[in-house]
Design a protein around this motif. Structure first.
Motif, PDB file in Angstrom:
ATOM      1  N   LEU A  44       0.836  -1.206   0.000  1.00 57.82           N
ATOM      2  CA  LEU A  44       0.000   0.000   0.000  1.00 57.82           C
ATOM      3  C   LEU A  44       0.870   1.256   0.000  1.00 57.82           C
ATOM      4  CD1 LEU A  44      -2.851  -0.971   2.510  1.00 57.82           C
ATOM      5  CD2 LEU A  44      -2.993  -0.818   0.012  1.00 57.82           C
ATOM      6  N   LEU A  45       1.944   1.239   0.787  1.00 61.94           N
ATOM      7  CA  LEU A  45       2.846   2.388   0.835  1.00 61.94           C
ATOM      8  C   LEU A  45       3.506   2.610  -0.525  1.00 61.94           C
ATOM      9  CD1 LEU A  45       4.535   1.735   4.305  1.00 61.94           C
ATOM     10  CD2 LEU A  45       3.003   3.622   3.752  1.00 61.94           C
ATOM     11  N   SER A  46       3.937   1.527  -1.160  1.00 59.51           N
ATOM     12  CA  SER A  46       4.576   1.632  -2.477  1.00 59.51           C
ATOM     13  C   SER A  46       3.584   2.126  -3.524  1.00 59.51           C
ATOM     14  CB  SER A  46       5.155   0.277  -2.902  1.00 59.51           C
ATOM     15  OG  SER A  46       6.175  -0.143  -2.026  1.00 59.51           O
ATOM     16  N   ALA A  47       2.364   1.582  -3.490  1.00 56.97           N
ATOM     17  CA  ALA A  47       1.355   1.980  -4.467  1.00 56.97           C
ATOM     18  C   ALA A  47       1.006   3.452  -4.322  1.00 56.97           C
ATOM     19  CB  ALA A  47       0.104   1.121  -4.301  1.00 56.97           C
ATOM     20  N   TYR A  48       0.884   3.914  -3.082  1.00 57.10           N
ATOM     21  CA  TYR A  48       0.545   5.322  -2.853  1.00 57.10           C
ATOM     22  C   TYR A  48       1.621   6.240  -3.436  1.00 57.10           C
ATOM     23  CZ  TYR A  48      -1.242   9.469  -0.463  1.00 57.10           C
ATOM     24  OH  TYR A  48      -1.760  10.709  -0.199  1.00 57.10           O
ATOM     25  N   SER A  49       2.871   5.794  -3.366  1.00 57.20           N
ATOM     26  CA  SER A  49       3.986   6.595  -3.883  1.00 57.20           C
ATOM     27  C   SER A  49       4.222   6.378  -5.368  1.00 57.20           C
ATOM     28  CB  SER A  49       5.267   6.259  -3.114  1.00 57.20           C
ATOM     29  OG  SER A  49       5.091   6.506  -1.728  1.00 57.20           O
ATOM     30  N   GLY A  50       3.400   5.506  -5.981  1.00 57.99           N
ATOM     31  CA  GLY A  50       3.545   5.251  -7.408  1.00 57.99           C
ATOM     32  C   GLY A  50       4.700   4.341  -7.754  1.00 57.99           C
ATOM     33  N   GLN A  51       5.215   3.597  -6.769  1.00 59.44           N
ATOM     34  CA  GLN A  51       6.330   2.697  -7.010  1.00 59.44           C
ATOM     35  C   GLN A  51       5.824   1.321  -7.439  1.00 59.44           C
ATOM     36  OE1 GLN A  51       9.503   3.921  -6.868  1.00 59.44           O
ATOM     37  NE2 GLN A  51       8.382   5.843  -6.502  1.00 59.44           N
ATOM     38  N   ILE A  57       5.053  -2.596  -7.661  1.00 64.16           N
ATOM     39  CA  ILE A  57       4.897  -3.648  -6.659  1.00 64.16           C
ATOM     40  C   ILE A  57       4.867  -4.986  -7.383  1.00 64.16           C
ATOM     41  CG2 ILE A  57       3.770  -2.293  -4.863  1.00 64.16           C
ATOM     42  CD1 ILE A  57       1.093  -3.096  -5.892  1.00 64.16           C
ATOM     43  N   LYS A  58       5.351  -6.007  -6.711  1.00 68.24           N
ATOM     44  CA  LYS A  58       5.378  -7.325  -7.342  1.00 68.24           C
ATOM     45  C   LYS A  58       5.187  -8.401  -6.287  1.00 68.24           C
ATOM     46  CE  LYS A  58       9.414  -7.052  -9.225  1.00 68.24           C
ATOM     47  NZ  LYS A  58      10.629  -7.418  -9.976  1.00 68.24           N
ATOM     48  N   ALA A  59       4.774  -9.574  -6.762  1.00 70.62           N
ATOM     49  CA  ALA A  59       4.581 -10.720  -5.877  1.00 70.62           C
ATOM     50  C   ALA A  59       5.060 -11.975  -6.586  1.00 70.62           C
ATOM     51  CB  ALA A  59       3.111 -10.864  -5.498  1.00 70.62           C
ATOM     52  N   SER A 111       4.207  -8.580 -11.688  1.00 73.40           N
ATOM     53  CA  SER A 111       4.648  -7.213 -11.462  1.00 73.40           C
ATOM     54  C   SER A 111       3.592  -6.217 -11.929  1.00 73.40           C
ATOM     55  CB  SER A 111       5.965  -6.955 -12.204  1.00 73.40           C
ATOM     56  OG  SER A 111       6.379  -5.610 -12.066  1.00 73.40           O
ATOM     57  N   ILE A 112       3.386  -5.173 -11.129  1.00 75.59           N
ATOM     58  CA  ILE A 112       2.480  -4.078 -11.493  1.00 75.59           C
ATOM     59  C   ILE A 112       3.331  -2.811 -11.528  1.00 75.59           C
ATOM     60  CG2 ILE A 112       0.374  -2.823 -10.890  1.00 75.59           C
ATOM     61  CD1 ILE A 112      -0.407  -5.347  -9.246  1.00 75.59           C
TER      62      ILE A 112
END
Length: 278
Positions: free
Chosen positions: A151-158, A160-162, A172-173
């Motif tokens: 959530l922190l990464s998404a909010y910053s536009g970074q 994210i991957k799983a 990867s997104i």
């Protein structure tokens, strides 16, 4: 006549529009800093103050859009299964497996959230009745849950991957767009201000909506017999207009390719002064 709290309603409208826009448009902040309009929002109030009714009402057009996409996916999957069956020894060209595109998710694992977002790079919304319950469920499925970090990464536009055991490559997104909205009762608000959430900046990313008018509105007898405007139909028209904005992907077919809007000189001056005074 629905007894909706005005301040909750106006705030949820912002959240619903942010969800509908998703990754179609970004805003240039300064330099290379470009941001989506995703919002993390918490509706604060005691039980009965009316947090949930306007939330359900204003997100209804997006739920209906999800329902239509689900029905479409069912039909596509039936066709996929039919064409996958060999008849009389005929080998058919493999058909790409249909992907379900959904925007609203409420009960999910962190992996499921990323999987749904991967299938819908335009953006998703975590819509929950109680935000604290979402935080408390972080470790429910795995002690190594990365939900808060994602959530922190998404909010910053970074990106994210799983890594999934069933997949050869990580999912990867590159340009996540995750909205979050839910309620919290006033007497358990301190749960949101846990030491770790303050330290990692999660709390700072939330917009807290606490109405000045904290009186529970009285129900009006005979209100249902009166003629009222078709508010839902009007609201749906506006939301669908935003949902129908074309969404672009990059050549890789995975990365969102939003149109970037630049602020006018007056807007930039206003925004920079607001930021510096904060």
């Amino acid at each position: 006549y629905e007894n909706f709290n005005l301040e909750y309603t106006a705030s949820i409208i912002l959240s619903a529009y942010a969800t509908a826009i998703g990754n179609t448009y970004h805003v240039k902040i300064k330099g290379n800093w470009v941001s989506s309009c995703a919002l993390f929002m918490i509706l604060v109030g005691r039980p009965g103050l009316g947090k949930t009714p306007p939330l359900g009402f204003l997100y209804q057009p997006i739920r209906e859009n999800d329902r239509q996409l689900l029905a479409k996916a069912h039909k596509e999957y039936e066709l996929y299964e039919q064409q996958s069956v060999k008849k009389d020894g005929e080998v058919k060209e493999p058909m790409e497996k249909p992907r379900l595109v959904q925007t609203i998710i409420s009960d999910f694992t962190p992996e499921a959230m990323l999987s749904i977002h991967y299938d819908n790079p335009r953006g998703i919304v975590l819509l929950v009745d109680e935000v604290v319950a979402l935080f408390n469920s972080v470790k429910r499925y795995s002690a190594k849950s990365n939900l808060i970090e994602d959530l922190l990464s998404a909010y910053s536009g970074q990106p994210i991957k799983a890594v999934r055991k069933t997949e050869a490559f990580p999912m990867s997104i590159p340009r996540p767009c995750i909205n979050l909205i839910g309620g919290v009762q006033t007497n358990i608000l301190d749960e949101i201000f846990r030491k770790e959430y303050v330290a990692n900046g999660l709390t700072d990313r939330f917009l807290f909506v606490f109405p000045k008018n904290k009186k529970i509105p009285e129900w009006q007898l005979g209100i249902d017999q009166k003629q009222h405007p078709d508010t839902m139909n009007t609201w749906s028209w506006y939301v669908n207009k935003v949902l129908n904005i074309p969404f672009q992907l990059c050549e890789d077919g995975v990365t969102a390719n939003p149109k970037v809007l630049e602020m006018t000189k007056d807007a930039r001056n206003y925004f920079y002064c607001w930021n510096n005074d904060l």
